[in-house]
Each structure stands twice: as structure tokens, then as C-alpha cells.
Design a protein around this motif. Structure first.
Motif, PDB file in Angstrom:
ATOM      1  N   LEU A  58      17.531  -6.128 -32.614  1.00 34.19           N
ATOM      2  CA  LEU A  58      17.500  -6.304 -34.089  1.00 34.19           C
ATOM      3  C   LEU A  58      16.442  -5.252 -34.645  1.00 34.19           C
ATOM      4  CD1 LEU A  58      15.935  -8.907 -35.155  1.00 34.19           C
ATOM      5  CD2 LEU A  58      14.135  -9.031 -34.325  1.00 34.19           C
ATOM      6  N   PHE A  59      15.907  -4.219 -34.291  1.00 36.68           N
ATOM      7  CA  PHE A  59      15.629  -3.058 -35.252  1.00 36.68           C
ATOM      8  C   PHE A  59      16.453  -2.342 -35.239  1.00 36.68           C
ATOM      9  CE2 PHE A  59      12.174  -5.066 -32.395  1.00 36.68           C
ATOM     10  CZ  PHE A  59      11.144  -6.114 -33.169  1.00 36.68           C
ATOM     11  N   ASP A  60      17.615  -2.276 -35.530  1.00 40.51           N
ATOM     12  CA  ASP A  60      18.890  -1.428 -36.279  1.00 40.51           C
ATOM     13  C   ASP A  60      19.601  -2.437 -36.624  1.00 40.51           C
ATOM     14  OD1 ASP A  60      20.298   1.123 -35.098  1.00 40.51           O
ATOM     15  OD2 ASP A  60      21.957  -0.548 -36.255  1.00 40.51           O
ATOM     16  N   PHE A  80      36.675   2.139 -26.052  1.00 39.86           N
ATOM     17  CA  PHE A  80      36.360   1.993 -24.757  1.00 39.86           C
ATOM     18  C   PHE A  80      35.582   3.691 -23.854  1.00 39.86           C
ATOM     19  CE2 PHE A  80      37.282   1.741 -19.977  1.00 39.86           C
ATOM     20  CZ  PHE A  80      36.500   1.081 -19.469  1.00 39.86           C
ATOM     21  N   ALA A  81      36.407   4.798 -23.647  1.00 41.20           N
ATOM     22  CA  ALA A  81      35.645   6.113 -24.092  1.00 41.20           C
ATOM     23  C   ALA A  81      34.800   6.575 -24.311  1.00 41.20           C
ATOM     24  CB  ALA A  81      36.635   6.848 -24.127  1.00 41.20           C
ATOM     25  N   ALA A  82      34.151   5.899 -25.582  1.00 35.23           N
ATOM     26  CA  ALA A  82      32.752   5.675 -25.980  1.00 35.23           C
ATOM     27  C   ALA A  82      31.956   4.896 -25.679  1.00 35.23           C
ATOM     28  CB  ALA A  82      33.375   5.718 -27.356  1.00 35.23           C
ATOM     29  N   LEU A  83      32.791   3.845 -25.038  1.00 36.80           N
ATOM     30  CA  LEU A  83      31.094   3.329 -24.274  1.00 36.80           C
ATOM     31  C   LEU A  83      30.995   3.698 -22.977  1.00 36.80           C
ATOM     32  CD1 LEU A  83      32.527  -0.356 -24.512  1.00 36.80           C
ATOM     33  CD2 LEU A  83      30.099   0.196 -24.837  1.00 36.80           C
ATOM     34  N   ILE A  84      31.749   4.104 -22.522  1.00 36.98           N
ATOM     35  CA  ILE A  84      31.479   5.204 -20.981  1.00 36.98           C
ATOM     36  C   ILE A  84      30.828   6.190 -21.535  1.00 36.98           C
ATOM     37  CG2 ILE A  84      32.621   6.186 -19.028  1.00 36.98           C
ATOM     38  CD1 ILE A  84      34.927   4.947 -19.546  1.00 36.98           C
ATOM     39  N   LEU A  85      30.927   6.906 -22.076  1.00 39.52           N
ATOM     40  CA  LEU A  85      30.183   8.058 -23.003  1.00 39.52           C
ATOM     41  C   LEU A  85      28.450   7.904 -23.117  1.00 39.52           C
ATOM     42  CD1 LEU A  85      32.439  10.380 -23.828  1.00 39.52           C
ATOM     43  CD2 LEU A  85      31.224  10.717 -22.024  1.00 39.52           C
ATOM     44  N   THR A  86      28.095   6.119 -23.465  1.00 40.19           N
ATOM     45  CA  THR A  86      27.196   5.567 -24.256  1.00 40.19           C
ATOM     46  C   THR A  86      26.453   6.102 -23.419  1.00 40.19           C
ATOM     47  OG1 THR A  86      27.482   3.729 -23.895  1.00 40.19           O
ATOM     48  CG2 THR A  86      28.102   4.477 -25.846  1.00 40.19           C
ATOM     49  N   ASN A  87      27.000   6.242 -21.427  1.00 35.29           N
ATOM     50  CA  ASN A  87      26.346   5.797 -20.215  1.00 35.29           C
ATOM     51  C   ASN A  87      24.856   4.684 -20.651  1.00 35.29           C
ATOM     52  OD1 ASN A  87      25.496   6.900 -17.988  1.00 35.29           O
ATOM     53  ND2 ASN A  87      24.356   8.669 -18.035  1.00 35.29           N
ATOM     54  N   MET A 140      26.428   9.503 -25.389  1.00 35.71           N
ATOM     55  CA  MET A 140      26.435   9.403 -26.710  1.00 35.71           C
ATOM     56  C   MET A 140      25.449   8.751 -27.384  1.00 35.71           C
ATOM     57  SD  MET A 140      30.148   8.727 -28.054  1.00 35.71           S
ATOM     58  CE  MET A 140      31.578   9.546 -27.795  1.00 35.71           C
ATOM     59  N   ALA A 141      25.670   9.173 -28.876  1.00 32.52           N
ATOM     60  CA  ALA A 141      24.278   8.504 -29.852  1.00 32.52           C
ATOM     61  C   ALA A 141      24.748   8.050 -31.199  1.00 32.52           C
ATOM     62  CB  ALA A 141      23.247   8.466 -29.939  1.00 32.52           C
ATOM     63  N   ALA A 142      26.339   9.108 -31.515  1.00 36.35           N
ATOM     64  CA  ALA A 142      26.714   9.241 -32.913  1.00 36.35           C
ATOM     65  C   ALA A 142      25.318   9.772 -33.538  1.00 36.35           C
ATOM     66  CB  ALA A 142      27.858   8.590 -33.299  1.00 36.35           C
ATOM     67  N   ILE A 143      25.759   8.230 -34.857  1.00 38.97           N
ATOM     68  CA  ILE A 143      24.412   8.586 -36.051  1.00 38.97           C
ATOM     69  C   ILE A 143      23.488   7.539 -35.295  1.00 38.97           C
ATOM     70  CG2 ILE A 143      25.975   9.548 -37.863  1.00 38.97           C
ATOM     71  CD1 ILE A 143      26.803   6.772 -38.526  1.00 38.97           C
ATOM     72  N   MET A 152      20.594   5.730 -33.573  1.00 40.15           N
ATOM     73  CA  MET A 152      19.161   5.941 -32.958  1.00 40.15           C
ATOM     74  C   MET A 152      18.907   6.108 -31.408  1.00 40.15           C
ATOM     75  SD  MET A 152      16.266   2.637 -33.326  1.00 40.15           S
ATOM     76  CE  MET A 152      16.626   2.452 -34.746  1.00 40.15           C
ATOM     77  N   HIS A 153      19.628   5.273 -30.599  1.00 41.84           N
ATOM     78  CA  HIS A 153      20.157   5.349 -29.816  1.00 41.84           C
ATOM     79  C   HIS A 153      20.901   5.013 -29.067  1.00 41.84           C
ATOM     80  CE1 HIS A 153      18.628   4.393 -25.231  1.00 41.84           C
ATOM     81  NE2 HIS A 153      17.613   5.488 -25.876  1.00 41.84           N
ATOM     82  N   ALA A 154      21.840   5.493 -27.770  1.00 38.55           N
ATOM     83  CA  ALA A 154      23.063   5.466 -27.477  1.00 38.55           C
ATOM     84  C   ALA A 154      22.955   4.107 -26.602  1.00 38.55           C
ATOM     85  CB  ALA A 154      23.201   6.403 -25.708  1.00 38.55           C
ATOM     86  N   ASN A 155      21.652   2.857 -26.397  1.00 42.95           N
ATOM     87  CA  ASN A 155      22.331   1.693 -26.557  1.00 42.95           C
ATOM     88  C   ASN A 155      22.541   0.856 -27.195  1.00 42.95           C
ATOM     89  OD1 ASN A 155      21.814   2.248 -23.484  1.00 42.95           O
ATOM     90  ND2 ASN A 155      19.540   1.465 -23.645  1.00 42.95           N
ATOM     91  N   ILE A 156      22.775   2.059 -28.616  1.00 44.88           N
ATOM     92  CA  ILE A 156      22.335   0.302 -30.145  1.00 44.88           C
ATOM     93  C   ILE A 156      23.881   0.751 -30.407  1.00 44.88           C
ATOM     94  CG2 ILE A 156      22.236   0.772 -32.083  1.00 44.88           C
ATOM     95  CD1 ILE A 156      19.484  -0.654 -30.681  1.00 44.88           C
ATOM     96  N   LEU A 157      24.201   2.386 -30.549  1.00 45.46           N
ATOM     97  CA  LEU A 157      25.455   2.207 -30.156  1.00 45.46           C
ATOM     98  C   LEU A 157      26.647   1.815 -29.108  1.00 45.46           C
ATOM     99  CD1 LEU A 157      28.366   4.050 -31.557  1.00 45.46           C
ATOM    100  CD2 LEU A 157      27.587   6.091 -29.740  1.00 45.46           C
ATOM    101  N   ALA A 158      26.572   1.601 -28.028  1.00 41.96           N
ATOM    102  CA  ALA A 158      27.233   0.463 -27.172  1.00 41.96           C
ATOM    103  C   ALA A 158      27.372  -0.377 -28.055  1.00 41.96           C
ATOM    104  CB  ALA A 158      26.569   0.448 -25.782  1.00 41.96           C
TER     105      ALA A 158
END
Length: 440
Positions: free
Chosen positions: A406-408, A217-224, A164-167, A169-175
Motif C-alpha cells: 500500500l505504501f509504495d 525471472f533473473a531479476a526476481l531471484i536477485l531481489t533475494n 536488487m532494488a533498482a529505483i 525503495m526496497h528489494a521486496n517492493i521491486l520483487a
């Protein structure tokens, strides 16, 4: 009398700051969805605050530290390997130093901390909904209005695929973003539950916060994201320690130990625990999900290269945004950063600049805990919300030891706002403590 006076003063907003405060709140609310418009509103609040309170701002000792940090960044750009890239890289830091110094004069009371936390939790709802739509409904969206006014890209099945990344740029940033909302939602819920004077008799705030915690919390898990998982666990443990919930601490520690054994124990032992722990967790932790990863993409390789750059130019570094080109020359691979903010700063700006930045972060953390200790002496209803911000701040530091936020634009801005909130609370508390003490 001293304690009563302090408590009343701590809740009192400053009427002269109402307009910039309203601008800031509006900007913060829309910021995750439309960063440009939200940032303009917040910058307006910052500039007005600077205009009205510049004498106060320039008298704060920590702002002298930020001024020196800015000067050292400029010096590193002058001596950079690629000066053009280095001066462009300054825009990832200098505007935000203006923000942290200005907002720390605007955000000062615990009532403001609660309001900001509510705004951040509420504004995370559409982001989480987009994430679920992306993964489970196959949403595919590309919306762009006037180039930067509105720019949403939702990739079906996430980015990287399956995460999961939503809008973002990367799943880690969403996390990292979800970790902020998740932690503040826990703090607000505990604040509502334990407050001796409930803010409202309606159960709706508690229900909303509970659902927000579950969804985040569920979304955090789904960011993997392994970093996101670790942060969520650390947040739960931090609140459990703070509340004295030893049983919960033991339970979380037991679950974490079980998952770690499933991932890293010798095969005969690991097989036992893998019967109960889903492969989604242990295979992600030990990289079995991504075998044959190139050496150049491993964090250890990137960290060693960044440190070797630091050793070659320890005083001024190679210049901001220079790591990418240097790493490509060495490894023949494009990589935006070395997945560690502090190693990146030491390589690109030199050790004096990096150590000063670490010192400023340490001061914010230490001063915040000093105020927390004093607040707890008066009653935990004020301390809990400040503790939530300190947990978020600690999470940001930890996340940046294995990644770089820093870059997001969204995440970078929110990080400096969290620092501003802690700094402002420290200033305000110390100033009113002195005033009340003198009157007594």
C-alpha cells in the motif's frame, strides 16, 4: 449465433473513450519511471471517464461496496487514536477507489487487457536494466527534477545491500513489481503461441517476450525476496495447470520440494539436499543468512501485536497509519507496517471495514473466474489473457499476506489498475451477453 455475436462484441473498442484511453496508455507507459507525470495522465483519463459515464459507474453494485468502504474508512479516521495520521492515511486508499471505479468503465475488452499487459512488460525493461546495473556495474545515481517530476535513486549494490532494488525503495517492493511483469509476459507469450490467428507474422514479439521473461525471472531471484520467489513459482504452476502441462507441474513441484527440504528438513536429511541446492536459496528461506534477528522484526511478533490491537478496538480500529507509533511504544523500534495488509487494516480500521474489503476482493476474483469459464467455452485465446490478470491479482493478495504494498505509490497504483481491468471486463461481458441474448 450467440457465441459469434459475443466474440465480435468483446473485441470492439468504444470510440467515445479513445481520448481517455490514449491518456491512460501514455500515463501507464511512463508511470514506472516518472510516477507523478504518469499518474496525472491516468487521473485525467479517470476524471474524463467519470464525467462522461457517471450514471453507469454509480449503477454498478460493486461500486456501492467501494462507496461503503470509503465511508467506513472515514469513520475509522474520525475515531482514530491519532486523527491527523489517520486522515493522512486515507490518501493511500480513497484516490485509488476513484481510480478503480473510473477505470473499470474505461478498460473493458480483452484487446485492452492485452494492450495494458504489453505496456507493463515494455515499461519493466528499463527498471530491470537499472537493477542489473546497480548490482553488477555499481551504478550510483541520484536524479531529482522539480522535486517530484523525476526522482530516481539507485544505490550501489542494492537496498538492502546485496539485493536488487533498482529505483524502488526496497528489494521486496521491486520483487512485487517484477512479479506483475513476469506473469503478464508469460500470459502474452502463451497467448501469442496458441492464438489461432497470430497478431503478426514477425517473430520479434515472441523473442521480446521470451527475453523479458528470462530477465524478469533473473531479476526476481536477485531481489533475494522469498515472497518474490514464491510468487514466481506460483505463477509458473498456475499457467502449467491452466495449460494442462502435468510434466512441468511435476518438475516444478520436485524442485520446490528439494529446496524446502534443504532449508527445513532435519539436519541429516537437509545436508543431503544442500549438496545440490545453493546456499543462496536455502539459507535465505530458513533465515540462516540473517541470524540473530531481533524478535520485534519477526513477522510473527508483528502479526500478534496487530491482532491484539484489533481485539482491543474491533469496530473502528486505531486509525490508518497508527500502527507505527503504537508498535514503537511497545517494542521501541520503528516499523512502518505489520507485514500483512489485512491484519493492518483490521487493527487500523476495524473488522467491519476489513471484512467488507475482503468481500470486495472476493467478488472481483469470483466474478473474474466466472467470465473466464464462459470465455473458455468460446476459445482459450480470450481466456488466457484474463487468466493472466487473475493470476496477478492472486499474487497481489498472497504478497500482501506477508508484506504491505500500500505504501509504495507505483505498486499501489498498479494493483488498483489490475482490479479495474478485471472489474471492467466482467461488466462489459455481462452487459453484452444480456444485449446479445435479448436480440437472439
Amino acid at each position: 449465433m450467440l457465441g459469434v455475436g459475443l466474440k465480435i462484441a468483446f473485441y470492439r473498442p468504444k470510440p467515445d473513450d479513445q481520448f481517455p484511453w490514449n491518456c491512460f496508455q501514455l500515463g501507464l507507459l511512463i508511470f514506472p519511471l516518472t510516477p507523478f507525470v504518469g499518474f496525472v495522465c491516468m487521473m485525467l483519463a479517470v476524471l474524463i471517464t467519470w464525467w462522461r459515464q457517471y450514471r453507469t459507474i454509480i449503477q454498478q453494485p460493486i461500486n456501492w461496496g467501494f462507496a461503503l468502504f470509503s465511508f467506513l474508512l472515514f469513520v475509522s479516521a474520525v475515531f482514530a487514536n491519532d486523527k491527523a495520521a489517520a486522515f493522512v492515511g486515507l490518501f493511500n486508499l480513497l484516490p485509488f477507489i476513484l481510480i478503480v471505479t473510473g477505470l473499470s468503465a474505461l478498460i473493458q475488452t480483452t484487446a485492452q487487457l492485452r494492450r495494458i499487459a504489453w505496456i507493463l512488460v515494455i515499461s519493466s525493461v528499463p527498471i530491470v536494466m537499472m537493477g542489473f546495473g546497480q548490482l553488477f556495474l555499481g551504478w550510483d545515481l541520484q536524479v531529482q527534477v522539480l522535486w517530484i517530476l523525476l526522482d530516481w535513486t539507485i544505490t550501489p549494490s542494492g537496498f538492502p545491500p546485496g539485493r536488487m532494488a533498482a529505483i524502488f525503495m526496497h528489494a521486496n517492493i521491486l520483487a512485487a513489481y517484477l512479479a506483475i511483469a513476469f506473469t503478464l509476459a508469460i500470459g502474452l507469450l502463451l497467448d501469442e503461441v496458441h492464438s489461432p490467428v497470430p497478431n503478426t507474422q514477425s517473430p520479434i514479439p515472441k523473442i521480446f517476450l521470451t527475453l523479458s521473461i528470462i530477465a524478469n525471472f533473473a531479476a526476481l531471484i536477485l531481489t533475494n525476496s522469498r515472497n518474490g520467489w514464491a510468487i514466481a513459482i506460483i505463477a509458473c504452476l498456475a499457467f502449467a495447470f491452466y495449460q494442462g502441462w502435468r510434466l512441468l507441474v511435476g518438475g516444478v513441484a520436485g524442485i520446490v520440494t528439494t529446496v524446502l527440504l534443504a532449508a527445513f528438513a532435519p539436519p541429516p536429511v537437509a545436508q543431503i539436499f544442500r549438496r545440490v541446492v545453493p546456499a543462496f536459496f536455502w539459507a535465505r528461506l530458513n533465515d540462516d543468512l540473517y541470524p540473530d534477528r531481533p524478535v520485534a522484526l519477526m513477522r510473527k511478533t508483528q502479526w500478534q501485536f496487530a491482532w491484539s490491537l484489533t481485539q482491543q478496538r474491533p469496530w473502528t480500529g486505531w486509525g490508518l497509519r497508527n500502527f507505527t507509533a503504537l508498535y514503537k511504544n511497545q517494542m521501541q523500534i520503528d516499523l512502518g507496517h505489520p507485514h500483512n495488509l489485512f491484519l493492518m487494516l483490521s487493527a487500523e480500521t476495524g473488522l467491519p471495514c476489513t471484512l467488507l474489503f475482503l468481500g470486495l476482493l472476493g467478488w472481483i476474483f469470483f466474478a473474474g473466474f466466472q467470465i473466464l469459464r464462459k470465455l473458455n467455452a468460446q476459445g482459450k485465446e480470450d481466456g488466457l489473457i484474463l487468466f493472466s490478470y487473475l493470476v496477478v491479482f492472486g499474487e497481489w493478495v498472497l504478497f500482501n499476506t506477508v508484506d504491505v504494498t500500500l505504501f509504495d505509490f507505483r505498486l499501489n497504483t498498479l494493483s488498483w489498475i489490475i482490479m479495474s481491468a478485471i472489474c471492467g471486463t466482467v461488466y462489459y461481458y455481462n452487459r453484452h451477453h444480456d444485449l446479445v441474448t435479448n436480440k437472439s
